[in-house]
Design an enzyme around this catalytic site. Structure first.
Site, PDB file in Angstrom:
ATOM      1  N   GLY A  10      24.427 -35.393  -2.972  1.00 43.16           N
ATOM      2  CA  GLY A  10      24.329 -34.886  -1.622  1.00 43.16           C
ATOM      3  C   GLY A  10      25.739 -35.672  -0.668  1.00 43.16           C
ATOM      4  N   VAL A  12      25.571 -38.761   1.011  1.00 39.74           N
ATOM      5  CA  VAL A  12      26.286 -40.222   0.895  1.00 39.74           C
ATOM      6  C   VAL A  12      26.347 -39.877  -1.016  1.00 39.74           C
ATOM      7  CG1 VAL A  12      24.879 -41.935   1.334  1.00 39.74           C
ATOM      8  CG2 VAL A  12      23.886 -40.234   2.972  1.00 39.74           C
ATOM      9  N   ASP A  35      15.219 -36.371 -11.801  1.00 35.03           N
ATOM     10  CA  ASP A  35      14.102 -35.264 -10.768  1.00 35.03           C
ATOM     11  C   ASP A  35      13.912 -36.840 -10.462  1.00 35.03           C
ATOM     12  OD1 ASP A  35      12.288 -35.070  -8.847  1.00 35.03           O
ATOM     13  OD2 ASP A  35      12.299 -32.675  -9.598  1.00 35.03           O
ATOM     14  N   ILE A  36      13.827 -37.839  -9.278  1.00 32.70           N
ATOM     15  CA  ILE A  36      13.035 -38.957  -9.300  1.00 32.70           C
ATOM     16  C   ILE A  36      11.825 -38.502  -9.286  1.00 32.70           C
ATOM     17  CG2 ILE A  36      15.093 -39.812  -7.905  1.00 32.70           C
ATOM     18  CD1 ILE A  36      13.419 -40.300  -5.427  1.00 32.70           C
ATOM     19  N   THR A  99      15.261 -43.607   7.536  1.00 30.72           N
ATOM     20  CA  THR A  99      16.390 -42.769   9.070  1.00 30.72           C
ATOM     21  C   THR A  99      16.488 -43.813  10.388  1.00 30.72           C
ATOM     22  OG1 THR A  99      16.066 -40.497  10.357  1.00 30.72           O
ATOM     23  CG2 THR A  99      15.117 -40.777   8.371  1.00 30.72           C
ATOM     24  N   TYR A 125       9.370 -35.098   7.659  1.00 31.63           N
ATOM     25  CA  TYR A 125      10.265 -35.746   7.247  1.00 31.63           C
ATOM     26  C   TYR A 125      10.317 -37.340   7.382  1.00 31.63           C
ATOM     27  CZ  TYR A 125      15.206 -37.784   6.550  1.00 31.63           C
ATOM     28  OH  TYR A 125      16.650 -38.053   6.609  1.00 31.63           O
ATOM     29  N   LYS A 129       9.641 -40.276   5.200  1.00 28.32           N
ATOM     30  CA  LYS A 129      10.522 -41.636   5.020  1.00 28.32           C
ATOM     31  C   LYS A 129      10.189 -42.683   5.744  1.00 28.32           C
ATOM     32  CE  LYS A 129      14.427 -41.453   4.007  1.00 28.32           C
ATOM     33  NZ  LYS A 129      14.869 -41.198   2.607  1.00 28.32           N
ATOM     34  N   TRP A 150      22.648 -39.245  11.138  1.00 25.77           N
ATOM     35  CA  TRP A 150      23.217 -38.509  11.903  1.00 25.77           C
ATOM     36  C   TRP A 150      25.086 -38.523  11.235  1.00 25.77           C
ATOM     37  CZ3 TRP A 150      23.272 -36.720  18.198  1.00 25.77           C
ATOM     38  CH2 TRP A 150      22.182 -36.169  18.497  1.00 25.77           C
TER      39      TRP A 150
HETATM   40  N1  LIG Z   1      22.979 -37.016   6.032  1.00 20.43           N
HETATM   41  C1  LIG Z   1      22.294 -37.396   7.160  1.00 20.43           C
HETATM   42  O1  LIG Z   1      22.226 -37.225   8.629  1.00 20.43           O
HETATM   43  C2  LIG Z   1      21.253 -38.908   6.946  1.00 20.43           C
HETATM   44  C3  LIG Z   1      21.260 -39.349   8.709  1.00 20.43           C
HETATM   45  C4  LIG Z   1      19.720 -40.751   8.366  1.00 20.43           C
HETATM   46  C5  LIG Z   1      19.583 -41.005   7.380  1.00 20.43           C
HETATM   47  N2  LIG Z   1      19.871 -40.430   5.840  1.00 20.43           N
HETATM   48  C6  LIG Z   1      19.204 -40.593   4.447  1.00 20.43           C
HETATM   49  O2  LIG Z   1      20.554 -40.853   3.592  1.00 20.43           O
HETATM   50  C7  LIG Z   1      19.905 -40.355   2.361  1.00 20.43           C
HETATM   51  C8  LIG Z   1      20.510 -39.440   1.681  1.00 20.43           C
HETATM   52  O3  LIG Z   1      20.876 -38.560   2.240  1.00 20.43           O
HETATM   53  P1  LIG Z   1      21.906 -37.331   2.268  1.00 20.43           P
HETATM   54  O4  LIG Z   1      22.547 -36.435   3.769  1.00 20.43           O
HETATM   55  O5  LIG Z   1      23.276 -37.719   1.478  1.00 20.43           O
HETATM   56  O6  LIG Z   1      20.513 -36.033   2.137  1.00 20.43           O
HETATM   57  P2  LIG Z   1      21.731 -34.379   0.498  1.00 20.43           P
HETATM   58  O7  LIG Z   1      23.419 -34.644   1.143  1.00 20.43           O
HETATM   59  O8  LIG Z   1      20.637 -33.734   1.315  1.00 20.43           O
HETATM   60  O9  LIG Z   1      21.432 -35.568  -0.156  1.00 20.43           O
HETATM   61  C9  LIG Z   1      20.138 -35.293  -1.248  1.00 20.43           C
HETATM   62  C10 LIG Z   1      20.449 -35.106  -2.475  1.00 20.43           C
HETATM   63  O10 LIG Z   1      18.868 -35.820  -2.861  1.00 20.43           O
HETATM   64  C11 LIG Z   1      19.061 -34.099  -4.288  1.00 20.43           C
HETATM   65  N3  LIG Z   1      17.595 -34.366  -4.067  1.00 20.43           N
HETATM   66  C12 LIG Z   1      16.582 -34.054  -4.018  1.00 20.43           C
HETATM   67  N4  LIG Z   1      15.137 -33.813  -4.142  1.00 20.43           N
HETATM   68  C13 LIG Z   1      15.469 -34.871  -5.708  1.00 20.43           C
HETATM   69  C14 LIG Z   1      14.443 -35.462  -6.572  1.00 20.43           C
HETATM   70  N5  LIG Z   1      13.501 -34.993  -6.758  1.00 20.43           N
HETATM   71  N6  LIG Z   1      15.085 -35.855  -7.428  1.00 20.43           N
HETATM   72  C15 LIG Z   1      16.790 -36.350  -7.308  1.00 20.43           C
HETATM   73  N7  LIG Z   1      17.200 -35.871  -6.121  1.00 20.43           N
HETATM   74  C16 LIG Z   1      16.656 -35.081  -5.492  1.00 20.43           C
HETATM   75  C17 LIG Z   1      19.842 -33.202  -4.032  1.00 20.43           C
HETATM   76  O11 LIG Z   1      19.786 -32.901  -4.504  1.00 20.43           O
HETATM   77  P3  LIG Z   1      19.399 -30.703  -4.733  1.00 20.43           P
HETATM   78  O12 LIG Z   1      20.339 -30.486  -3.257  1.00 20.43           O
HETATM   79  O13 LIG Z   1      20.012 -30.300  -5.696  1.00 20.43           O
HETATM   80  O14 LIG Z   1      17.896 -31.055  -4.607  1.00 20.43           O
HETATM   81  C18 LIG Z   1      20.716 -33.691  -3.171  1.00 20.43           C
HETATM   82  O15 LIG Z   1      21.657 -33.677  -4.107  1.00 20.43           O
HETATM   83  C19 LIG Z   1      18.804 -39.676   2.663  1.00 20.43           C
HETATM   84  O16 LIG Z   1      17.392 -40.705   2.433  1.00 20.43           O
HETATM   85  C20 LIG Z   1      18.758 -39.357   4.017  1.00 20.43           C
HETATM   86  O17 LIG Z   1      16.891 -39.641   4.328  1.00 20.43           O
HETATM   87  C21 LIG Z   1      20.669 -39.232   6.098  1.00 20.43           C
END
Ligand SMILES: NC(=O)c1ccc[n+]([C@@H]2O[C@H](COP(=O)([O-])OP(=O)(O)OC[C@H]3O[C@@H](n4cnc5c(N)ncnc54)[C@H](OP(=O)(O)O)[C@@H]3O)[C@@H](O)[C@H]2O)c1
Length: 288
Positions: A10, A12, A35-36, A99, A125, A129, A150
């Site tokens: 993803g 991050v 898969d976690i 988040t 969500y 979380k 964001w």
């Molecule tokens: N992006 C933001 O703006 C934002 C804002 C606030 C907080 N956060 C936090 O930052 C963290 C990372 O977010 P991100 O934006 O990087 O998310 P992301 O781009 O959607 O990436 C999440 C990753 O988790 C994987 N995933 C989903 N279900 C899974 C499972 N059961 N087992 C293992 N992997 C799994 C997904 O793989 P698949 O796609 O293949 O399912 C994806 O690669 C999260 O905790 C999120 O709450 C992000």
């Protein structure tokens, strides 16, 4: 130090992989690799590898949670708890991302949420979380909860990460004016997390760039970095209300955050989001 990153493909996860691989031995696990929600596989992997640090970047996203509430609970709560339990078994540290959407967004303007504020999520969500944070903290004593907000950076086609490219290509966009938050350059997030880890002060952190913006403010700032004229900005960016877009999940209206724990341990304020955008746009064009 040996580190395992879960959810590594993803936005991050990719940046953390890049950042931590420079200085540590990192085992990178994508969703396809592990898969976690598979408790036994998590336990087996962590018990075999015995990392000093586990980083959880896996998540089910905001709108997907609304569409699949039971999967949201499995990934964002049970998955996080599986990692926390296995981390605790081997006395590893766990860094778990969370988040701004744990808050309801009903605060007055020009104020910031701190960890003293009561979380009251308004969508699935946010609720999952928050439950994930609580599960992690109750199971793993050596856990850091890092709430961010964001996030923008190379590697994901979100509004914040791609708006400069749309504008540069003269594509007209719609940008929401009535949602506000802190925004966060993913590289700044990784660097600050690295600093936080050094202190071994297990707590909840708010890791975001300084300042407050709406999606509209962010788009206008990106246009200014690209030296687009005010007249072109007016033509290219259409201001809209969130009610015009109607996202699947309701968004909290106003969720800027401030990190009192970082202040207490003496970390410098994070730079302003406007400065971070400049670096991001440069890095994005360099990477392509
Ligand atoms: N992006 C933001 O703006 C934002 C804002 C606030 C907080 N956060 C936090 O930052 C963290 C990372 O977010 P991100 O934006 O990087 O998310 P992301 O781009 O959607 O990436 C999440 C990753 O988790 C994987 N995933 C989903 N279900 C899974 C499972 N059961 N087992 C293992 N992997 C799994 C997904 O793989 P698949 O796609 O293949 O399912 C994806 O690669 C999260 O905790 C999120 O709450 C992000």
């Amino acid at each position: 130090m040996q580190v395992i990153i879960f959810g590594a493909s993803g936005l991050v996860g990719k940046e953390f992989t890049r950042h931590f691989s420079n200085k540590h031995e990192v085992l990178v696990l994508t969703h396809d690799d592990l898969d976690i929600t598979d408790r036994q596989a998590v336990k087996r992997t962590i018990h075999n590898e015995r990392p000093a640090l586990i980083i959880n970047c896996a998540v089910l996203g905001v709108d997907a949670c609304e569409l699949e509430p039971s999967r949201a609970w499995d990934v964002n709560v049970c998955g996080a708890e599986n990692l926390a339990q296995a981390a605790s078994d081997i006395d590893a540290e766990l860094l778990h991302l969370s988040t701004n959407y744990v808050f309801d967004g009903k605060r007055e303007a020009d104020s910031f949420y701190t960890i003293e504020d009561f979380p009251a999520p308004i969508n699935i969500y946010g609720r999952t979380k928050l439950a994930g944070e609580r599960a992690v903290m109750s199971v793993c004593k050596r856990s850091f909860i890092v709430r961010t907000s964001w996030v923008f950076g190379v590697g994901k086609k979100t509004f914040l990460s791609t708006v400069h490219r749309s504008l540069n290509a003269e594509r007209r966009i719609r940008a929401i004016t009535d949602l506000w938050a802190s925004s966060t350059y993913v590289r700044d997030l990784a660097e600050r997390v690295d600093e936080i880890l050094l202190y071994q002060h297990y707590s909840t952190y708010h890791v975001v760039n300084s300042g407050i913006c709406s999606y509209y403010d962010f788009a206008v700032e990106a246009a200014k970095v690209l030296r687009i004229s005010d007249t072109r900005i007016t033509h290219l960016i259409e201001p809209v209300k969130v009610s015009d877009i109607q996202p699947v999940a309701q968004r909290p209206r106003y969720t800027p955050m401030r990190c009192t724990v970082s202040e207490e341990i003496g970390l410098a304020p994070m730079r302003d989001w406007r400065t971070a955008i400049v670096d991001y746009i440069r890095a994005d064009y360099r990477s392509s």
